[in-house]
Design an enzyme around this catalytic site. Structure first.
Site, short mmCIF file in Angstrom:
data_model
loop_
_atom_site.label_atom_id
_atom_site.label_comp_id
_atom_site.label_asym_id
_atom_site.label_seq_id
_atom_site.Cartn_x
_atom_site.Cartn_y
_atom_site.Cartn_z
N ASP A 79 -15.62 -12.93 8.73
CA ASP A 79 -14.37 -12.34 8.24
C ASP A 79 -14.53 -10.86 7.90
OD1 ASP A 79 -11.63 -12.27 7.48
OD2 ASP A 79 -12.22 -12.38 5.39
N THR B 177 2.05 -5.76 4.04
CA THR B 177 1.47 -5.09 2.87
C THR B 177 1.12 -3.64 3.20
OG1 THR B 177 -0.82 -5.68 3.46
CG2 THR B 177 0.39 -7.25 2.08
N ARG C 297 -15.78 -2.99 7.26
CA ARG C 297 -16.10 -4.10 6.36
C ARG C 297 -17.51 -4.61 6.62
NH1 ARG C 297 -11.10 -7.25 5.10
NH2 ARG C 297 -12.09 -9.28 5.22
N GLU D 209 -5.04 -14.92 8.12
CA GLU D 209 -5.51 -16.21 7.58
C GLU D 209 -4.53 -17.33 7.89
OE1 GLU D 209 -6.41 -13.19 6.00
OE2 GLU D 209 -8.25 -13.86 6.97
N ASN E 105 -9.56 -9.90 11.44
CA ASN E 105 -10.38 -11.04 11.90
C ASN E 105 -9.68 -11.85 12.99
OD1 ASN E 105 -8.79 -11.76 9.32
ND2 ASN E 105 -9.17 -13.76 10.22
N ARG F 62 0.81 -1.23 0.00
CA ARG F 62 0.00 0.00 0.00
C ARG F 62 0.83 1.27 0.00
NH1 ARG F 62 -2.45 -3.62 2.99
NH2 ARG F 62 -3.82 -4.78 1.61
N TRP G 89 -12.72 -0.78 -5.88
CA TRP G 89 -11.61 -1.21 -5.01
C TRP G 89 -10.49 -0.18 -5.01
CZ3 TRP G 89 -13.00 -5.52 -2.36
CH2 TRP G 89 -12.04 -6.17 -1.57
N TRP H 148 -3.19 -4.65 9.10
CA TRP H 148 -2.69 -4.42 7.75
C TRP H 148 -3.36 -3.24 7.04
CZ3 TRP H 148 -6.41 -5.11 3.94
CH2 TRP H 148 -7.56 -5.78 4.34
O1 PQQ Z 1 -5.91 -10.86 7.91
C1 PQQ Z 1 -4.95 -10.38 7.32
O2 PQQ Z 1 -3.81 -10.32 7.79
C2 PQQ Z 1 -5.22 -9.79 5.98
C3 PQQ Z 1 -4.22 -9.20 5.22
C4 PQQ Z 1 -4.55 -8.60 3.98
C5 PQQ Z 1 -3.41 -7.97 3.27
O3 PQQ Z 1 -2.36 -7.83 3.91
O4 PQQ Z 1 -3.48 -7.60 2.11
C6 PQQ Z 1 -5.91 -8.62 3.56
C7 PQQ Z 1 -6.85 -9.25 4.42
N1 PQQ Z 1 -6.50 -9.82 5.58
C8 PQQ Z 1 -8.25 -9.28 4.13
O5 PQQ Z 1 -9.04 -9.80 4.92
C9 PQQ Z 1 -8.73 -8.65 2.96
O6 PQQ Z 1 -9.93 -8.58 2.73
C10 PQQ Z 1 -7.79 -8.07 2.08
C11 PQQ Z 1 -7.99 -7.44 0.87
C12 PQQ Z 1 -6.76 -7.07 0.44
C13 PQQ Z 1 -6.42 -6.37 -0.79
O7 PQQ Z 1 -5.30 -5.85 -0.84
O8 PQQ Z 1 -7.25 -6.30 -1.71
N2 PQQ Z 1 -5.82 -7.45 1.36
C14 PQQ Z 1 -6.43 -8.07 2.37
#
Ligand code: PQQ
Length: 582
Positions: free
Chosen positions: A305, A153, A332, A171, A256, A109, A476, A238
């Site tokens: 989630d 990220t 969310r 996750e 989550n 990001r 998005w 994140w």
């Molecule tokens: O639980 C996490 O650690 C985690 C990390 C990330 C991530 O780092 O991109 C996302 C998600 N969850 C997540 O739930 C999610 O919906 C999501 C969307 C995105 C994206 O970049 O489009 N990253 C993530």
């Protein structure tokens, strides 16, 4: 940080990913207006050389633009007056084995600027500081361990002499934290966990407040979990971080709680007492010490989630006739929350997506959502399949940051309009292996416009949608608002779209080379206002294209929702810069 404050006050720069510390993504530039935006032309473009999801956007500091890419996380410094001439390029060497433990594409990001340095987090958890002039490494720090499923990220934030950054891996049973590093040498100053004993979370139950009152009970980060689940309890960090310099508080959310199978997180098979604190929460921390001033849990005992990491926009608005220092969060879970950012008291909580059905409302006394049994995935004290849950796990909004215009007093929110079927199942933990425990299917919200996205104007003082502009796919991309009365966002097909902030009327649309999941920004070069955006399809919404997945339930269930996206766009990695003709 003094320099960052100075830079972000000058609208010629785009000095932070969210525009400024408050996260408004608003610019006082007004050369581009509702009248002339239709004349926008591409001034120059730049290929990043990487073909996956490009989130965040370029920073502009003076006449230099800093552009980053997804894995392998290349950083470029570009000369703006030379229309993208490369001043330096930094390419880290990373083990590609990190890619399979990134849940939602190999995104990043964005970079952060302060005190002559560029900071960013690599996918493999290395935090890097570069000399902004030369691109040479100043220091590196290790923020996590990819072999345990930890990744990075997020866009770090610099506050005073510290760099604050979170961690991904919800996750994979990663235990979330926010960590402060000294910007001079990269030494760790503090680390605050999202789950566990108060001392790890930096809560003082006598002083830290929840809804304006001291928490009282001790160690809720342990006692609201089934056994030791808090140790693999997610609550990763994140999303985006914002900061109020007057209050010296930094704000961010947690994701989550560990496995998506709620039954494994329930104490004695009951939802009551199993809040799984402090997942799904907004934290207000003292920026110097990390101590928690207040905390608010949005989705206790998550069953869907609905990561609570979305940006917390700091805006001074009037709620019920009273001026408040507000924090506004589009979660969310589909509710837009307005809180008093000084005390953490809840002022407004209303749906900002008409499809939301998993809860009827938020109880304003307790802050708890009133869950509809039919959409629970733990209805009978055990894991339960449920269909037609809205929103889907992608949320009514995910990482794509919203914008606030002080001119109109409205929030402009890129949203999703997607529902899901959810099948939880028993999963066992093994370090570095997915700890998901649910199969999801996603599809457009039924009985509505048939599309999967809306760009909306929202009044956070009343909790009402003011206007809504439908889009075929989830929106998005991060929004931008400007003094010129124009709002901007990008679409998954790759369009840069400009709208009138008053009524949402479309004023301009340009198709960039790939789908947009980056955030629009604006700056001045050569005396002229410019607009910049990264294209590059991917992220969770675009994971099917980005990772070449076809099974509708692949990509943690997200592939099915946007299955037809491949008819509209293709992989890419391009920066496009627009301006008005002379
Ligand atoms: O639980 C996490 O650690 C985690 C990390 C990330 C991530 O780092 O991109 C996302 C998600 N969850 C997540 O739930 C999610 O919906 C999501 C969307 C995105 C994206 O970049 O489009 N990253 C993530």
């Amino acid at each position: 940080n003094e320099e960052v404050m100075k830079l972000q006050k000058d609208p010629n720069n785009w000095a932070m990913q969210l525009g400024d510390y408050s996260g408004k993504r608003y610019s006082t530039l007004d050369q581009i207006t509702t009248q002339n935006v239709k004349n926008l032309k591409v001034d120059w473009s730049f290929s990043t050389g990487v073909l996956r999801g490009h989130e965040g956007g370029p920073l502009v500091i003076g006449d230099v633009m800093y552009v980053h890419t997804p894995f392998p996380n290349i950083v470029y410094a570009l000369s703006i007056k030379d229309k993208g001439k490369i001043l330096w390029k930094y390419e880290p060497r990373q083990d590609p084995n990190v890619i399979p433990v990134m849940c939602c594409d190999t995104v990043n990001r964005g970079v952060t600027y302060a005190d002559g340095k560029i900071f960013f987090g690599q996918a493999d958890n290395t935090v890097v500081a570069l000399d902004a002039k030369t691109g040479k490494e100043v220091w590196k720090a290790q923020n996590g361990d990819a072999s345990k499923g930890e990744t990075l990220t997020a866009n770090p934030i610099v506050v005073k002499d510290k760099l604050l950054v979170g961690i991904s891996g919800g996750e994979f049973g990663v235990r979330g934290h926010l960590t402060a590093y000294n910007i001079k040498d990269g030494k760790q100053v503090w680390r605050a966990y999202s789950t566990g004993p108060d001392k790890d979370v930096m809560i003082d139950p006598q002083k830290t407040t929840m809804l304006g009152k001291p928490i009282g009970d001790r160690d809720l980060g342990v006692s609201t979990w089934n056994g030791d689940e808090w140790k693999i309890g997610g609550g990763t960090t994140w999303g985006w971080y914002t900061y109020d310099p007057e209050l010296n508080l930094v704000y961010y959310g947690t994701g989550n709680p560990g496995t998506w199978n709620p039954a494994q997180r329930a104490k004695d098979g009951k939802r009551e007492g199993s809040d799984n604190k402090w997942s799904m929460s907004i934290f207000a921390r003292d920026a110097d010490t990390g101590a928690v001033k207040w905390v608010f849990q949005k989705t206790p005992f998550d069953e869907w989630d609905y990561d609570g990491v979305n940006e917390n926009i700091l805006a001074d608005i009037t709620v019920k006739g009273k001026p408040v220092k507000a924090l506004v969060n589009f979660d969310r879970n589909g509710f837009g929350y307005t809180l008093d950012r000084v005390t953490g008291e809840l002022l407004v909580a209303e749906k900002y997506d008409p499809a939301v059905n998993w809860a009827t409302h938020v109880d304003m006394k307790t802050g708890r959502p009133a869950v509809v049994d039919k959409f629970s995935t733990f209805a009978n004290g055990t894991d339960t399949n449920s269909e037609g849950i809205c929103p889907a796990a992608l949320g009514s909004k995910d990482q794509q940051p919203a914008s606030f215009s002080p001119d109109t007093g409205m929030f402009y929110v890129p949203t999703n309009h997607i529902c899901m079927d959810y099948e939880p199942f028993e999963v066992s933990y093994s370090a570095g292996q997915p700890y998901v425990g649910a199969t999801l299917s996603m599809y457009p919200a039924p009985n509505s416009h048939g599309g999967m996205g809306n760009f909306i104007a929202f009044d956070a003082t009343t909790g009402k949608i003011v206007w809504s502009k439908p889009e075929p796919f989830a929106v998005w991309s991060g929004a931008l608002t400007t003094k010129g009365g124009v709002g901007f966002y990008g679409t998954l097909e790759g369009f840069l779209v400009a709208v009138d902030l008053k009524d949402g009327k479309e004023l301009y649309r340009f198709k960039t080379p790939s789908g947009i999941i980056g955030n629009i920004n604006t700056f001045v070069a050569d005396g002229k206002q410019h607009i910049a955006v990264l294209s590059g399809i991917g992220g969770w919404a675009g994971i099917g294209l980005a990772a070449g997945l076809n099974d509708p339930q692949a990509g943690l269930g997200a592939v099915g929702a946007h299955a037809s996206l491949g008819q509209y766009t293709n992989l890419g990695g391009v920066l496009t810069v627009f301006t008005l003709p002379d």
